[in-house]
Design a protein around this motif. Structure first.
Motif, PDB file in Angstrom:
ATOM      1  N   PRO A 158       0.835  -1.209   0.000  1.00 41.12           N
ATOM      2  CA  PRO A 158       0.000   0.000   0.000  1.00 41.12           C
ATOM      3  C   PRO A 158       0.869   1.258   0.000  1.00 41.12           C
ATOM      4  O   PRO A 158       1.999   1.251   0.497  1.00 41.12           O
ATOM      5  CB  PRO A 158      -0.782  -0.123   1.306  1.00 41.12           C
ATOM      6  N   ARG A 215      -8.189  -1.460  -5.786  1.00 36.14           N
ATOM      7  CA  ARG A 215      -8.942  -2.699  -5.604  1.00 36.14           C
ATOM      8  C   ARG A 215      -9.132  -3.447  -6.914  1.00 36.14           C
ATOM      9  O   ARG A 215      -9.578  -4.587  -6.911  1.00 36.14           O
ATOM     10  CB  ARG A 215     -10.292  -2.411  -4.954  1.00 36.14           C
ATOM     11  N   GLN A 216      -8.806  -2.798  -8.026  1.00 37.19           N
ATOM     12  CA  GLN A 216      -8.887  -3.416  -9.344  1.00 37.19           C
ATOM     13  C   GLN A 216      -7.625  -3.051 -10.113  1.00 37.19           C
ATOM     14  O   GLN A 216      -6.883  -2.151  -9.717  1.00 37.19           O
ATOM     15  CB  GLN A 216     -10.083  -2.877 -10.132  1.00 37.19           C
ATOM     16  N   LEU A 266     -10.587   2.292  -4.083  1.00 37.05           N
ATOM     17  CA  LEU A 266      -9.375   2.025  -3.304  1.00 37.05           C
ATOM     18  C   LEU A 266      -9.688   1.116  -2.127  1.00 37.05           C
ATOM     19  O   LEU A 266     -10.820   1.086  -1.638  1.00 37.05           O
ATOM     20  CB  LEU A 266      -8.781   3.329  -2.764  1.00 37.05           C
ATOM     21  N   GLY A 267      -8.670   0.423  -1.669  1.00 32.92           N
ATOM     22  CA  GLY A 267      -8.708  -0.300  -0.416  1.00 32.92           C
ATOM     23  C   GLY A 267      -7.657   0.332   0.482  1.00 32.92           C
ATOM     24  O   GLY A 267      -6.803   1.095   0.020  1.00 32.92           O
ATOM     25  N   SER A 268      -7.701   0.023   1.754  1.00 33.78           N
ATOM     26  CA  SER A 268      -6.698   0.572   2.661  1.00 33.78           C
ATOM     27  C   SER A 268      -6.270  -0.475   3.670  1.00 33.78           C
ATOM     28  O   SER A 268      -7.000  -1.423   3.959  1.00 33.78           O
ATOM     29  CB  SER A 268      -7.233   1.817   3.383  1.00 33.78           C
ATOM     30  N   LYS A 269      -5.079  -0.267   4.172  1.00 38.62           N
ATOM     31  CA  LYS A 269      -4.516  -1.144   5.192  1.00 38.62           C
ATOM     32  C   LYS A 269      -3.961  -0.247   6.282  1.00 38.62           C
ATOM     33  O   LYS A 269      -3.250   0.727   5.991  1.00 38.62           O
ATOM     34  CB  LYS A 269      -3.407  -2.010   4.576  1.00 38.62           C
ATOM     35  N   GLY A 290     -15.197   2.099  -3.194  1.00 39.46           N
ATOM     36  CA  GLY A 290     -14.708   0.793  -3.635  1.00 39.46           C
ATOM     37  C   GLY A 290     -13.594   0.849  -4.655  1.00 39.46           C
ATOM     38  O   GLY A 290     -13.092  -0.190  -5.080  1.00 39.46           O
ATOM     39  N   TYR A 333      -2.866   3.049   1.000  1.00 42.39           N
ATOM     40  CA  TYR A 333      -3.944   2.800   0.048  1.00 42.39           C
ATOM     41  C   TYR A 333      -3.444   1.994  -1.135  1.00 42.39           C
ATOM     42  O   TYR A 333      -2.290   2.096  -1.533  1.00 42.39           O
ATOM     43  CB  TYR A 333      -4.522   4.131  -0.435  1.00 42.39           C
ATOM     44  N   TYR A 334      -4.365   1.212  -1.702  1.00 40.39           N
ATOM     45  CA  TYR A 334      -4.053   0.401  -2.875  1.00 40.39           C
ATOM     46  C   TYR A 334      -5.288   0.332  -3.763  1.00 40.39           C
ATOM     47  O   TYR A 334      -6.419   0.565  -3.300  1.00 40.39           O
ATOM     48  CB  TYR A 334      -3.597  -1.009  -2.467  1.00 40.39           C
ATOM     49  N   ARG A 383     -12.037   5.279  -1.193  1.00 39.35           N
ATOM     50  CA  ARG A 383     -12.113   3.983  -0.492  1.00 39.35           C
ATOM     51  C   ARG A 383     -13.567   3.595  -0.257  1.00 39.35           C
ATOM     52  O   ARG A 383     -13.970   2.464  -0.498  1.00 39.35           O
ATOM     53  CB  ARG A 383     -11.360   4.032   0.835  1.00 39.35           C
ATOM     54  N   LYS A 384     -14.368   4.538   0.182  1.00 37.93           N
ATOM     55  CA  LYS A 384     -15.786   4.260   0.442  1.00 37.93           C
ATOM     56  C   LYS A 384     -16.526   3.856  -0.833  1.00 37.93           C
ATOM     57  O   LYS A 384     -17.481   3.103  -0.780  1.00 37.93           O
ATOM     58  CB  LYS A 384     -16.463   5.473   1.077  1.00 37.93           C
TER      59      LYS A 384
END
Length: 137
Positions: A24, A67-68, A54-57, A52, A64-65, A49-50
Motif C-alpha cells: 500500500p 482494488r482493481q 481504493l482499499g486501505s490497510k 470501492g 492505500y491500494y 475507499r468508500k
C-alpha cells in the motif's frame, strides 16, 4: 472546470497505479510527490475507499491500494465519485436528472439539445479512458 478535489484524486490514483510492488502507498508519500495538501488528500482518498475504487490497510506499512487493475478503472466511475454528475446541467444527467425550473419544454430547448451532445461526447471520452491510460501502466 474540474475541481481541485477531482484533479488531486486523479493525480493520487495515477501515483498509486505507478507505484511498484503490492505494498500500500502511504498518504504522506502521495502528498509529497504530487504536491497535494495532506489533510485534503486524506479526505479524497477516504471518498475513493468508500466508493470501492481504493482499499486501505492500517498500521506501520499501511496505506492505500487499488482494488482493481488500472485497466479496469474507468474514468466515468472516478469522475462520478469525485465530481458528481458528468452532465453540465441537471436536465440531461443520466444519473442525477432534475427538470430545469425555467424550461417549459426541454424537448424544444436549444440548450438541452446542445448539452446532450456535450454530455454524450464527454461520456464517450470518460468511458474509453481508464486509469491505465492516465498512468501509462
Amino acid at each position: 472546470m474540474l475541481s481541485k478535489k477531482t484533479k488531486y484524486g486523479l493525480k493520487a490514483l495515477t501515483f498509486i497505479a505507478r507505484s511498484e510492488g503490492d505494498s500500500p502507498v502511504q498518504v504522506g508519500e502521495i502528498a509529497k510527490s504530487e504536491q497535494i495538501p495532506q489533510k485534503f488528500l486524506e479526505g479524497i482518498l477516504l471518498t475513493l475507499r468508500k466508493s470501492g475504487i481504493l482499499g486501505s490497510k492500517k498500521g506501520k506499512h499501511g496505506g492505500y491500494y487499488l482494488r482493481q487493475e488500472p485497466s479496469e478503472i474507468k474514468m466515468t466511475d472516478v469522475m462520478r465519485v469525485l465530481e458528481g454528475p458528468i452532465a453540465m446541467i441537471p436536465c440531461v444527467s443520466l444519473n442525477y436528472y432534475e427538470k430545469c425550473y425555467d424550461c417549459p419544454d426541454e424537448h424544444q430547448c436549444s440548450v438541452h439539445k446542445l448539452m446532450i451532445e456535450v454530455r454524450d461526447n464527454t461520456l464517450q471520452v470518460f468511458r474509453n479512458t481508464t486509469l491505465a491510460d492516465l498512468s501509462g501502466v
